[in-house]
Design an enzyme around this catalytic site. Structure first.
Site: not given
Ligand code: CO
Length: 133
Positions: A44, A55
């Site tokens: 991420e 994200q």
């Molecule tokens: Co998440």
């Protein structure tokens, strides 16, 4: 109201580096946090927006849920993270309201959070992540 903030919007991407580059060029965004979550098979990059995050999420292995999502649906919106003060209480409330949990109990998420996922079926077609900081 149990929700205190939109914690993050998660977007599944094929190539994390080029996705970050695109957001940097388009929005002047900066990576606030980067993390590999082994158990979920994801990497991420979190871009901060006020008190929330975008994200960008890529797969780290072929059998991860994100890899399967990308294979089936391509890049795009994957889930919405709702911030809560108490993940267990919010999970209980959602189950009482008829939601189908993916996680039966809260578990560790990225950046030291406690999270629980709720299945899109029964929640308006939206994969929901409850996030307690
Ligand atoms: Co998440």
């Amino acid at each position: 109201m149990l929700l205190t903030e939109i914690d993050h919007i998660a977007i599944a991407v094929n190539d994390l580096a080029s996705a970050v580059d695109y957001y940097e060029r388009a929005f002047g965004a900066e990576v606030h946090h980067r993390e590999i979550v082994e158990r979920d098979g994801v990497e991420e990059a979190l871009l901060k927006v006020a008190d929330s995050y975008i994200q960008l999420t890529a797969a780290t292995r072929d059998d991860s849920p994100i890899a399967k999502f990308l294979e089936k649906r391509g890049e795009g919106l994957h889930h919405v993270g709702y911030r809560v003060d108490d993940c267990q209480a919010a999970l209980d409330a959602m189950i009482a309201a008829g939601a189908t949990p993916i996680d039966k109990a809260p578990r560790p998420g990225s950046r030291g959070t406690t999270v629980a996922f709720i299945h899109p079926k029964g929640s308006l077609g939206t994969l929901i992540e409850l996030v307690e900081e």
